[in-house]
Design a protein around this motif. Sequence first.
Motif, PDB file in Angstrom:
ATOM      1  N   SER A 132      -4.476   3.256  16.417  1.00 35.19           N
ATOM      2  CA  SER A 132      -5.066   4.747  16.111  1.00 35.19           C
ATOM      3  C   SER A 132      -4.410   5.096  14.992  1.00 35.19           C
ATOM      4  N   VAL A 133      -5.360   5.757  13.422  1.00 33.37           N
ATOM      5  CA  VAL A 133      -5.624   5.845  12.753  1.00 33.37           C
ATOM      6  C   VAL A 133      -5.111   7.121  12.168  1.00 33.37           C
ATOM      7  N   TRP A 134      -4.023   7.994  11.492  1.00 33.87           N
ATOM      8  CA  TRP A 134      -4.175   8.879  10.829  1.00 33.87           C
ATOM      9  C   TRP A 134      -3.676   9.463   9.593  1.00 33.87           C
ATOM     10  N   LYS A 135      -4.514  10.337   8.915  1.00 36.70           N
ATOM     11  CA  LYS A 135      -4.901  10.051   6.907  1.00 36.70           C
ATOM     12  C   LYS A 135      -3.420  11.908   6.983  1.00 36.70           C
ATOM     13  N   SER A 136      -2.861  10.361   6.111  1.00 31.25           N
ATOM     14  CA  SER A 136      -1.244  11.359   6.449  1.00 31.25           C
ATOM     15  C   SER A 136      -1.278  11.998   4.788  1.00 31.25           C
ATOM     16  N   SER A 137      -2.299  11.362   3.982  1.00 36.62           N
ATOM     17  CA  SER A 137      -2.066  12.271   2.902  1.00 36.62           C
ATOM     18  C   SER A 137      -3.012  11.777   2.076  1.00 36.62           C
ATOM     19  N   GLU A 138      -3.911  11.991   0.838  1.00 37.57           N
ATOM     20  CA  GLU A 138      -5.434  11.975   0.173  1.00 37.57           C
ATOM     21  C   GLU A 138      -5.156   9.979   0.167  1.00 37.57           C
ATOM     22  N   LEU A 139      -4.666   9.273  -0.182  1.00 35.52           N
ATOM     23  CA  LEU A 139      -4.059   8.051  -0.580  1.00 35.52           C
ATOM     24  C   LEU A 139      -3.635   7.180   0.676  1.00 35.52           C
ATOM     25  N   VAL A 140      -2.839   7.526   1.547  1.00 35.66           N
ATOM     26  CA  VAL A 140      -2.563   7.211   2.588  1.00 35.66           C
ATOM     27  C   VAL A 140      -2.501   7.015   4.166  1.00 35.66           C
ATOM     28  N   GLU A 141      -2.276   6.741   4.720  1.00 36.83           N
ATOM     29  CA  GLU A 141      -3.307   5.730   6.230  1.00 36.83           C
ATOM     30  C   GLU A 141      -1.823   5.598   7.491  1.00 36.83           C
ATOM     31  N   ARG A 142      -1.546   6.006   8.188  1.00 37.97           N
ATOM     32  CA  ARG A 142      -0.350   5.705   8.844  1.00 37.97           C
ATOM     33  C   ARG A 142      -1.406   5.302  10.915  1.00 37.97           C
ATOM     34  N   GLY A 143      -0.967   3.791  10.501  1.00 34.92           N
ATOM     35  CA  GLY A 143      -1.301   3.539  12.207  1.00 34.92           C
ATOM     36  C   GLY A 143       0.000   3.679  13.195  1.00 34.92           C
ATOM     37  N   PHE A 144      -0.602   3.572  14.216  1.00 33.22           N
ATOM     38  CA  PHE A 144       0.347   3.461  15.286  1.00 33.22           C
ATOM     39  C   PHE A 144      -0.456   3.188  16.579  1.00 33.22           C
ATOM     40  N   CYS A 145       0.404   3.354  17.902  1.00 28.52           N
ATOM     41  CA  CYS A 145      -0.269   3.079  18.840  1.00 28.52           C
ATOM     42  C   CYS A 145      -0.470   3.987  19.459  1.00 28.52           C
ATOM     43  N   ALA A 146      -2.063   4.685  20.107  1.00 31.15           N
ATOM     44  CA  ALA A 146      -2.019   5.575  20.578  1.00 31.15           C
ATOM     45  C   ALA A 146      -1.955   5.768  21.752  1.00 31.15           C
ATOM     46  N   ASN A 147      -1.611   4.496  23.188  1.00 28.15           N
ATOM     47  CA  ASN A 147      -1.356   4.042  24.452  1.00 28.15           C
ATOM     48  C   ASN A 147       1.064   4.847  24.422  1.00 28.15           C
ATOM     49  N   CYS A 148       1.391   4.535  23.787  1.00 30.55           N
ATOM     50  CA  CYS A 148       2.829   4.279  23.292  1.00 30.55           C
ATOM     51  C   CYS A 148       3.718   5.860  22.488  1.00 30.55           C
ATOM     52  N   GLY A 149       3.171   4.980  21.255  1.00 30.11           N
ATOM     53  CA  GLY A 149       3.199   5.931  19.972  1.00 30.11           C
ATOM     54  C   GLY A 149       4.442   5.080  18.818  1.00 30.11           C
ATOM     55  N   THR A 150       4.259   3.882  19.277  1.00 27.80           N
ATOM     56  CA  THR A 150       4.730   3.149  17.989  1.00 27.80           C
ATOM     57  C   THR A 150       4.354   3.230  16.768  1.00 27.80           C
ATOM     58  N   PRO A 151       4.955   3.680  16.059  1.00 24.55           N
ATOM     59  CA  PRO A 151       4.670   3.027  14.660  1.00 24.55           C
ATOM     60  C   PRO A 151       4.289   1.901  14.019  1.00 24.55           C
ATOM     61  N   LEU A 152       3.027   1.818  13.446  1.00 29.43           N
ATOM     62  CA  LEU A 152       2.978   0.113  12.955  1.00 29.43           C
ATOM     63  C   LEU A 152       2.888   0.000  11.917  1.00 29.43           C
ATOM     64  N   PHE A 153       2.462   0.880  10.767  1.00 33.65           N
ATOM     65  CA  PHE A 153       2.204   0.623   9.412  1.00 33.65           C
ATOM     66  C   PHE A 153       1.529   1.585   8.969  1.00 33.65           C
ATOM     67  N   PHE A 154       1.677   1.718   7.377  1.00 27.88           N
ATOM     68  CA  PHE A 154       2.014   2.301   6.386  1.00 27.88           C
ATOM     69  C   PHE A 154       1.117   1.845   5.397  1.00 27.88           C
ATOM     70  N   HIS A 155      -0.416   2.159   4.744  1.00 24.72           N
ATOM     71  CA  HIS A 155      -1.808   1.258   4.633  1.00 24.72           C
ATOM     72  C   HIS A 155      -1.998   2.979   2.839  1.00 24.72           C
ATOM     73  N   HIS A 156      -1.619   1.792   1.982  1.00 21.46           N
ATOM     74  CA  HIS A 156      -2.304   2.802   0.421  1.00 21.46           C
ATOM     75  C   HIS A 156      -3.473   2.523   0.680  1.00 21.46           C
ATOM     76  N   LEU A 157      -4.782   3.587   0.391  1.00 19.47           N
ATOM     77  CA  LEU A 157      -5.516   3.320   0.725  1.00 19.47           C
ATOM     78  C   LEU A 157      -6.648   2.581  -0.825  1.00 19.47           C
ATOM     79  N   GLU A 158      -5.656   2.276  -1.616  1.00 20.63           N
ATOM     80  CA  GLU A 158      -5.926   1.176  -2.971  1.00 20.63           C
ATOM     81  C   GLU A 158      -5.196   0.207  -3.440  1.00 20.63           C
ATOM     82  N   ASN A 159      -4.022  -0.008  -3.191  1.00 24.67           N
ATOM     83  CA  ASN A 159      -3.577  -0.951  -3.271  1.00 24.67           C
ATOM     84  C   ASN A 159      -3.814  -2.479  -2.516  1.00 24.67           C
ATOM     85  N   GLY A 160      -4.443  -2.790  -1.617  1.00 25.06           N
ATOM     86  CA  GLY A 160      -5.139  -4.225  -0.481  1.00 25.06           C
ATOM     87  C   GLY A 160      -3.545  -4.531  -0.038  1.00 25.06           C
ATOM     88  N   ARG A 161      -2.714  -4.001   0.776  1.00 21.02           N
ATOM     89  CA  ARG A 161      -2.294  -4.245   1.330  1.00 21.02           C
ATOM     90  C   ARG A 161      -1.515  -3.230   2.412  1.00 21.02           C
TER      91      ARG A 161
END
Length: 107
Positions: free
Chosen positions: A63-92
């Motif tokens: 599951s993904v939550w857009k935490s700011s204009e340029l950032v989204e964060r991913g987590f498991c909707a079932n157990c809540g484990t935080p999985l990633f931080f993704h800057h929408l413009e830097n390719g990583r």
Amino acid sequence: MKRIEMEVSGGCQCGAVRYHATAVHDNSHLCHCRMCQKASGNIFAALVAAPDDALSWTRGKPSVWKSSELVERGFCANCGTPLFFHHLENGRTNLMIGSLDDPHAFA
């Protein structure tokens, strides 16, 4: 940032979401920004980046939550484990080191 060809895998606590990367960057780090503190429920988030073109989801989708204009964060909707931080413009995608199968691979 140097790209390192290496295989890493990881996922959430309940196993519903899994990922695999064929490369990472040499940037394992601790982020102390307030957003990472809130997202991880800790005083820092331990992260290592994988190039977006080297990362695939092998079981389920985060599951993904857009935490700011340029950032989204991913987590498991079932157990809540935080999985990633993704800057929408830097390719990583910065993976949470604690979600890796072998977190000790990154200092």
